[in-house]
Design a protein around this motif. Structure first.
Motif, PDB file in Angstrom:
ATOM      1  N   ALA A 496       0.726  -1.335  -0.020  1.00  0.00           N
ATOM      2  CA  ALA A 496      -0.099   0.190  -0.050  1.00  0.00           C
ATOM      3  C   ALA A 496       0.754   1.366  -0.035  1.00  0.00           C
ATOM      4  O   ALA A 496       0.371   2.394  -0.379  1.00  0.00           O
ATOM      5  N   ARG A 525      -4.656  -1.344  -8.239  1.00  0.00           N
ATOM      6  CA  ARG A 525      -4.031  -1.458  -6.886  1.00  0.00           C
ATOM      7  C   ARG A 525      -5.117  -1.888  -5.771  1.00  0.00           C
ATOM      8  O   ARG A 525      -4.618  -2.900  -5.104  1.00  0.00           O
ATOM      9  N   LEU A 529      -4.753  -5.311  -3.675  1.00  0.00           N
ATOM     10  CA  LEU A 529      -4.373  -5.339  -2.442  1.00  0.00           C
ATOM     11  C   LEU A 529      -5.744  -6.193  -1.816  1.00  0.00           C
ATOM     12  O   LEU A 529      -5.539  -6.769  -0.833  1.00  0.00           O
ATOM     13  N   SER A 546      -9.427  -2.282   1.201  1.00  0.00           N
ATOM     14  CA  SER A 546      -8.053  -1.973   0.689  1.00  0.00           C
ATOM     15  C   SER A 546      -8.100  -0.643   0.269  1.00  0.00           C
ATOM     16  O   SER A 546      -6.818   0.015   0.101  1.00  0.00           O
ATOM     17  N   LEU A 550      -4.951   2.144   1.392  1.00  0.00           N
ATOM     18  CA  LEU A 550      -3.998   2.857   0.374  1.00  0.00           C
ATOM     19  C   LEU A 550      -4.313   4.415   0.762  1.00  0.00           C
ATOM     20  O   LEU A 550      -3.242   5.133   1.054  1.00  0.00           O
TER      21      LEU A 550
END
Length: 565
Positions: A496, A525, A529, A546, A550
Motif C-alpha cells: 500500500a 492497486r 490489495l 483495501s 491505500l
C-alpha cells in the motif's frame, strides 16, 4: 537510481520491460509468478553468477539491460572516467549469456570485464535477498557493518594498522626462521663447514674446465698422434731420407752451377727446400721431446674434470655459480656463529614493533567503538519503530588475544527483544521475524549513510505480519524518501505504501508460459490489495478495506515524508 529494466528470454521472462519511480517500487503477484526471477535477472546484469540454465527454452541466449540515472553520483562518475568509460547522466548496463555459458558484459556499449561491472554495481545497488537475514549471523558481519558505516574514520586507521601489521608479520616470520635455525645450529654449522671446505679445496678457476676439456681431447688420441708424428720425424731423419737426397742433389747442382750461372736459381730453390724440411724435422723432434701423452696425465685431467663437474651439479651449474654459492655459505656460516646475537636483535626490534602495532590497533579499536556506539543508538531506535519498543541492539567490541589482518578486535551483535531480559548473541535469541526487522533497521541506517542510491528487498517481510508488517511498511517508506527502494512483498500493508506498484503474473498463450509485468493504476492497486488481503475481489467490505489501506498509507507519507520537504 534505477530508471528501467529490460529482460529478454530469461526463464519465464520472454521480453519484459518495466520503468521505475524514484521512491518506493513494489512487486506483487501470485506465488510462483516470477517475482524472484525478476530479481535474479537484475542480479545478473549487476554481475552476479549467470547460468545458461536461465536461457528460455527455445532461445540461444538471454540478455538483461538496466538503465540508471547517475547525475548525483560523483564517486561512480569518477570511477567510470578511470576506466575510460562515458560518465554522462545515464548509465546503460547490459549482460548477455548464451547456451554455452559464455557471458558478455557492456557498460554504455563498451565491453568490460566482469570485475569492473561488479565494482560499478556495488556503487549502484544493494540487494537484500530472502536468505540474507542469515548473513547477520556470520562472524565477520559486525566488523563489515562497522567498518562500512564508519569508513571515513576507520579506513585511514585500518590502512595504518595494515602497514605496521605487514611489517610485524614479516619480522615475526624472520624470528621464527632464526629460532628454527638455532634449534639445528650444530647440524647447519657442520653442513656449511663441509660445503665450504669441499669448494675451497677444489681451488676452482673460472674457465679452467674449457682448457682441461681441450687437453683431455688430445690425451684421448695421444697414442695415434705420437705414432704419426714419430713416423714423420723418422722419414726426415733416416740415412736415405728426403733431406739426405736433397743434400746430394744440392751438392751435384752446385758443381754444375760453377760453369753455368743459369742453374743458380734452381740451386737456391733446392737450398730453400732443404732448409724448410730441416726446420720441420727439428720442430717435430722438439714436439716429441716435449710431449707428455701418457695414461697418468690423462687420468689426472679426467679426475680434475670429474671434480669440477660434480661441484657444478651440486652447487649451481657453472664455476661462477659454485663460487657464488661459496660466498653465500660462508655468510650463512658466520651468521649462524652469531645467531644468538642476531636473535636477540630481532627480538628487540619485534618488541618495538609490537608496541607500535599495539598503538595503531588501539586507535583502530577506539574508532570502531565510537562507530559501534553510533550504530547501537540508531539501529535500536529503528527497531523500536518496527514493533519492538523494548528491543535493544548493540555491537560489542572486545580485544582478541592476538593481532589479526583486520585488527585486534572481536565484534559481535547482541540483542534483547524484551524488557528486563539481558542481551545475548543475536543468533541465540532472535527469531526469524526479528532478524528481518533488525536487517531492515540496519539497511535503514546504511541508506541514511548514503551507501548506495538503490536498495532491493526480496521478501524481507518473511515471518512478520499484523502491526509489525505495518511498522515495517512505514520504515521502508522512510527509506524510500532517502533513496530508491525496490521491494518484493506478499504483505498488503507494505504494498500500500508504493509509489509505483508493479504486478507480476504468469500468462499462457500459444502453448507457452510467460511472466508479464504491469504497472497498476489506483483502481488496479485496490483490486490487488484485495487479492493479497482476502484472496477475492468480490466483497464490498474487502474493497473498502483495501481502499482505506491505500488512503492511510498516502496520509502517512504526506504527514511523515512530504511535509518535511
Amino acid at each position: 537510481m534505477l530508471q528501467a529494466l529490460h529482460v529478454h528470454n530469461f526463464a519465464l521472462l520472454e521480453d519484459a520491460k518495466v520503468e521505475f519511480a524514484p521512491g518506493f517500487n513494489v512487486f506483487t503477484g501470485e506465488t510462483g509468478a516470477g517475482k524472484s526471477i525478476l530479481v535474479d535477472a537484475f542480479g545478473v546484469v549487476l554481475g552476479n553468477r549467470a547460468s545458461a540454465d536461465y536461457v528460455r527454452n527455445g532461445a540461444d541466449s538471454f540478455w538483461v539491460q538496466a538503465v540508471f540515472d547517475i547525475r548525483k553520483q560523483p564517486q561512480l562518475q569518477a570511477f567510470l572516467q578511470e576506466q575510460g568509460l562515458d560518465s554522462e547522466e545515464e548509465l546503460f548496463l547490459k549482460r548477455q549469456v548464451n547456451l554455452s555459458g559464455k557471458s558478455k558484459a557492456t557498460v554504455n556499449g563498451v565491453q568490460v570485464p566482469l570485475n569492473v561491472l561488479r565494482q560499478i554495481s556495488s556503487l549502484l545497488v544493494d540487494i537484500h535477498g530472502q536468505h540474507e537475514n542469515q548473513a547477520l549471523l556470520k562472524a565477520e558481519a559486525p566488523r563489515l557493518l562497522v567498518d562500512g558505516y564508519g569508513a571515513e574514520s576507520i579506513a585511514p586507521r585500518m590502512a595504518a594498522y595494515t602497514e605496521v601489521y605487514d611489517r610485524f608479520v614479516a619480522l615475526s616470520s624472520k624470528l621464527k626462521a632464526l629460532q628454527s635455525a638455532n634449534a639445528q645450529q650444530d647440524i647447519l654449522l657442520d653442513r656449511y663447514a663441509w660445503e665450504i671446505k669441499e669448494i675451497e679445496d677444489a681451488k676452482l678457476v673460472v674457465g679452467e674446465e674449457a682448457t682441461l676439456e681441450e687437453e683431455a681431447k688430445l690425451l684421448q688420441h695421444g697414442e695415434k698422434i705420437i705414432t704419426s708424428v714419430n713416423r714423420a720425424y723418422g722419414l726426415l731423419d733416416q740415412d736415405k731420407s728426403v733431406l739426405s737426397l736433397l743434400a746430394e742433389a744440392k751438392d751435384s747442382l752446385s758443381i754444375a752451377s760453377r760453369y753455368d750461372d743459369k742453374l743458380d736459381g734452381l740451386l737456391e730453390n733446392l737450398d730453400s727446400a732443404w732448409i724448410s724440411l730441416e726446420d720441420c724435422r727439428q720442430e717435430l723432434g722438439e714436439y716429441l721431446a716435449n710431449s707428455d701423452f701418457n695414461e697418468a696425465r690423462a687420468l689426472e685431467v679426467q679426475q680434475r674434470l670429474d671434480t669440477i663437474y660434480r661441484l657444478h651439479k651440486k652447487y649451481g651449474g657453472s664455476t661462477e655459480a659454485v663460487l657464488e654459492y661459496l660466498q653465500t655459505a660462508q655468510a650463512k656460516y658466520h651468521e649462524l656463529e652469531d645467531l644468538a646475537a642476531t636473535i636477540a636483535e630481532v627480538e628487540k626490534q619485534l618488541a618495538v614493533l609490537t608496541k607500535e602495532l599495539t598503538s595503531v590497533a588501539q586507535a583502530l579499536t577506539k574508532a570502531r567503538q565510537q562507530v559501534a556506539e553510533q550504530l547501537d543508538r540508531q539501529i535500536t531506535r529503528h527497531i523500536h519503530d518496527l514493533a519492538m519498543p523494548n528491543g535493544i541492539f548493540a555491537i560489542e567490541v572486545s580485544q582478541l588475544e592476538k593481532f589479526t589482518p583486520t585488527g585486534r578486535d572481536g565484534l559481535r551483535f547482541v540483542f534483547s527483544a524484551n524488557m528486563g531480559e539481558p542481551v545475548n548473541d543475536l543468533e541465540k535469541v532472535a527469531s526469524g521475524g526479528e532478524l528481518s526487522r533488525i536487517a531492515l533497521a540496519i539497511k535503514t541506517v546504511m541508506m541514511n549513510a548514503g551507501a548506495v542510491p538503490t536498495m532491493v528487498f526480496d521478501e524481507i517481510d518473511t515471518g512478520v505480519g499484523g502491526v509489525t508488517a505495518q511498522k515495517m511498511a512505514e520504515k521502508i517508506a522512510l527509506i524510500a524518501k532517502i533513496g530508491q527502494v525496490l521491494c518484493i512483498t506478499h504483505l498488503p500493508q507494505i504494498a500500500a505504501f508504493a509509489d509505483r506498484h508493479i504486478y507480476i503474473e504468469k500468462q499462457s498463450r500459444a502453448g507457452r508460459t510467460t511472466t508479464a509485468l504491469q504497472v497498476l493504476d489506483q483502481e488496479a492497486r485496490i483490486r490487488e490489495l484485495m487479492r493479497m488481503t482476502a484472496g477475492t475481489s468480490e466483497s464490498h467490505a474487502a474493497y473498502e478495506n483495501s481502499r482505506e489501506l491505500l488512503n492511510a498509507a498516502e496520509a502517512f507519507k504526506y504527514a511523515r515524508l512530504f511535509k518535511d520537504d
